[in-house]
Design an enzyme around this catalytic site. Structure first.
Site, PDB file in Angstrom:
ATOM      1  N   LYS A 111       0.844  -1.197   0.000  1.00  0.00           N
ATOM      2  CA  LYS A 111       0.000   0.000   0.000  1.00  0.00           C
ATOM      3  C   LYS A 111       0.873   1.240   0.000  1.00  0.00           C
ATOM      4  CE  LYS A 111      -2.448   1.479   3.665  1.00  0.00           C
ATOM      5  NZ  LYS A 111      -3.488   1.378   4.712  1.00  0.00           N
TER       6      LYS A 111
ATOM      7  N   LYS B 190       0.604   5.638   0.115  1.00  0.00           N
ATOM      8  CA  LYS B 190      -0.258   6.794   0.365  1.00  0.00           C
ATOM      9  C   LYS B 190      -0.122   7.769  -0.799  1.00  0.00           C
ATOM     10  CE  LYS B 190      -0.084   6.260   5.381  1.00  0.00           C
ATOM     11  NZ  LYS B 190      -1.484   5.828   5.509  1.00  0.00           N
TER      12      LYS B 190
ATOM     13  N   ASP C 111      -4.028   4.854  -0.641  1.00  0.00           N
ATOM     14  CA  ASP C 111      -4.701   5.445   0.514  1.00  0.00           C
ATOM     15  C   ASP C 111      -4.604   6.966   0.408  1.00  0.00           C
ATOM     16  OD1 ASP C 111      -5.670   6.205   2.980  1.00  0.00           O
ATOM     17  OD2 ASP C 111      -4.195   5.086   4.155  1.00  0.00           O
TER      18      ASP C 111
ATOM     19  N   ASN D  79      -6.022   8.994   2.670  1.00  0.00           N
ATOM     20  CA  ASN D  79      -6.059   9.553   4.024  1.00  0.00           C
ATOM     21  C   ASN D  79      -7.009  10.740   4.146  1.00  0.00           C
ATOM     22  OD1 ASN D  79      -2.907   8.351   4.186  1.00  0.00           O
ATOM     23  ND2 ASN D  79      -4.166   8.115   6.027  1.00  0.00           N
TER      24      ASN D  79
ATOM     25  N   GLU E 133      -8.445   3.713  -0.543  1.00  0.00           N
ATOM     26  CA  GLU E 133      -8.773   3.862   0.878  1.00  0.00           C
ATOM     27  C   GLU E 133      -9.053   5.324   1.244  1.00  0.00           C
ATOM     28  OE1 GLU E 133      -6.420   2.797   5.023  1.00  0.00           O
ATOM     29  OE2 GLU E 133      -5.979   1.662   3.203  1.00  0.00           O
TER      30      GLU E 133
ATOM     31  N   GLU F  59     -10.701   2.402   9.313  1.00  0.00           N
ATOM     32  CA  GLU F  59      -9.702   2.560  10.367  1.00  0.00           C
ATOM     33  C   GLU F  59     -10.106   3.596  11.408  1.00  0.00           C
ATOM     34  OE1 GLU F  59      -6.221   5.484   9.080  1.00  0.00           O
ATOM     35  OE2 GLU F  59      -6.600   3.990   7.524  1.00  0.00           O
TER      36      GLU F  59
ATOM     37  N   ASP G 205      -9.832  -0.778  13.011  1.00  0.00           N
ATOM     38  CA  ASP G 205      -8.631  -0.597  13.821  1.00  0.00           C
ATOM     39  C   ASP G 205      -8.938  -1.207  15.184  1.00  0.00           C
ATOM     40  OD1 ASP G 205      -7.407   1.112  16.075  1.00  0.00           O
ATOM     41  OD2 ASP G 205      -6.229   1.824  14.373  1.00  0.00           O
TER      42      ASP G 205
ATOM     43  N   HIS H 154      -6.172  -2.606  10.494  1.00  0.00           N
ATOM     44  CA  HIS H 154      -5.407  -1.361  10.480  1.00  0.00           C
ATOM     45  C   HIS H 154      -4.463  -1.382  11.675  1.00  0.00           C
ATOM     46  CE1 HIS H 154      -4.859   3.028  11.508  1.00  0.00           C
ATOM     47  NE2 HIS H 154      -4.428   2.976  10.262  1.00  0.00           N
TER      48      HIS H 154
ATOM     49  N   GLU I 174      -2.506  -5.654   7.933  1.00  0.00           N
ATOM     50  CA  GLU I 174      -1.590  -4.552   7.643  1.00  0.00           C
ATOM     51  C   GLU I 174      -0.286  -4.745   8.408  1.00  0.00           C
ATOM     52  OE1 GLU I 174      -1.477   0.243   7.117  1.00  0.00           O
ATOM     53  OE2 GLU I 174      -2.705  -0.511   8.762  1.00  0.00           O
TER      54      GLU I 174
END
Length: 373
Positions: free
Chosen positions: A175, A177, A206, A208, A232, A258, A281, A308, A328
């Site tokens: 993964k 970001k 991701d 975020n 994500e 998450e 998470d 997560h 993860e």
């Protein structure tokens, strides 16, 4: 049940909590976690030790994201720990008790995190008392759980270096970001990584929470020819309607979870049709107890469920999750653990010792400990 087993069961049911201790540490990271909305430069952790009357000790840690929250979180754990002294070591009963105690304050934020840490430590202590790995206490078996290597907003050069290393270590998914200043930069990074890892390795991205809904749709459309396995948190995590609108307009699977604070928030997201995949998470969902409830929600809708962070406890939990997807790998606590979780050929197996396998490297804890002023 024979007499010996009956005696053991009775003794186990008589175990009570004698004390709960908490320490704060700020641990260095091999790579800072760079995201589109900020940088996590270190790993601020609250380490929890739950002592039981039979001599068992349950351990867990909390990740506070910022060192500013360390002392407040530690104090909340200690305060709740005082309220639980003398209570039976029965995690489901403890969960109900904490929910009752926090009814007026609300079980959110730091209170939610502290409750989850105590829950994880209580399950760990109970598994230790029963002489079983947590996964076996929960009715499962130790088995290989596929993992993805979780990287940062690393740019092209470092991103390619980390991606190649992950593939060499056997990971079948990585993964990265994204959410750079421009779509062109996002595409440059994604294409460089795809070239580095080949077609047989899954590439996850991701954002975020960094995009508006229209911009998320625009960028995800551009990603649709790049072999992306999931996207994500493209927009604000609490905007379930926004995620649902994105999901309606794109072809790539949307992954969120998450930041769900408890199974109730997960249920709201699923009811809104906000995602194709879920990744709670362990801390924010409510510890082991919250995870088991979340896993039932995912099973009811047939949604693949990943984890997560919190890899040491998540490897046990995913092994008993009916829709288990990916673990993860992000090692936040390794420097203060006696034995960090081992990965082999892109998978992890829960360790064989009783409990979760979490034990502290006390020399490292002393080195990184943050004491209150």
């Amino acid at each position: 049940m024979n007499t010996a087993n009956a005696t053991n069961a009775t003794n186990a049911s008589d175990i009570v909590i004698t004390s709960i201790h908490a320490r704060a540490v700020n641990v260095p990271l091999e790579y800072p976690v760079r995201t589109s909305v900020g940088v996590v430069a270190t790993s601020p952790l609250v380490l929890i030790d739950l002592h039981a009357s039979d001599g068992s000790v349950g351990r867990a840690y909390l990740f506070t994201y910022t060192p500013m929250a360390l002392e407040a979180t530690r104090q909340m754990v200690l305060a709740l720990g005082e309220a639980l002294k003398g209570q039976p070591l029965a995690p489901l009963d403890l969960d109900r008790l904490l929910a009752q105690r926090l009814r007026l304050l609300g079980r959110t934020g730091i209170a939610l995190m502290a409750c989850a840490g105590i829950d994880m430590a209580a399950w760990d202590a109970l598994a230790v008392a029963r002489g079983l790995p947590l996964v076996e206490l929960l009715g499962g078996r130790r088995r290989a759980v596929p993992a993805y290597d979780s990287h940062s907003m690393d740019g092209v050069e470092l991103g390619v270096e980390r991606a190649r290393r992950a593939v060499a270590q056997g990971f079948g998914a990585i993964k990265t970001k994204v959410g750079y200043a421009t779509l062109a930069e996002d595409l440059r990074v994604v294409r460089a990584l795809r070239q580095a890892i080949g077609d047989d390795t899954q590439l996850l991205v991701d954002f975020n929470q960094g995009l508006s809904v229209p911009e998320a749709v625009r960028r995800i459309h551009a990603f649709e020819g790049e072999g992306i396995a999931w996207v994500e948190e493209p927009t604000l995590q609490e905007d379930y309607a926004g995620h649902a609108r994105i999901r309606e307009q794109v072809r790539l699977p949307i992954q969120i979870g998450e930041n769900w604070c408890g199974p109730g928030e997960m249920a709201k997201a699923l009811e809104a049709g906000a995602c194709d995949l879920v990744m709670p998470d362990a801390m924010k969902i409510g510890g082991v107890t919250g995870w088991l409830r979340a896993a039932a929600l995912a099973q009811a809708r047939g949604l693949p469920m990943s984890s997560h962070i919190f890899q040491e406890v998540s490897v046990h939990l995913l092994a008993v999750t009916p829709t288990c997807h990916l673990l993860e790998r992000m090692d936040l606590a390794g420097p203060v653990l006696a034995e960090p979780l081992a990965f082999e050929n892109g998978t992890a197996i829960a360790p064989p010792q009783p409990g979760t396998g979490i034990a502290w490297n006390e020399d490292a804890v002393r080195r990184f400990e943050v004491r209150a002023c």
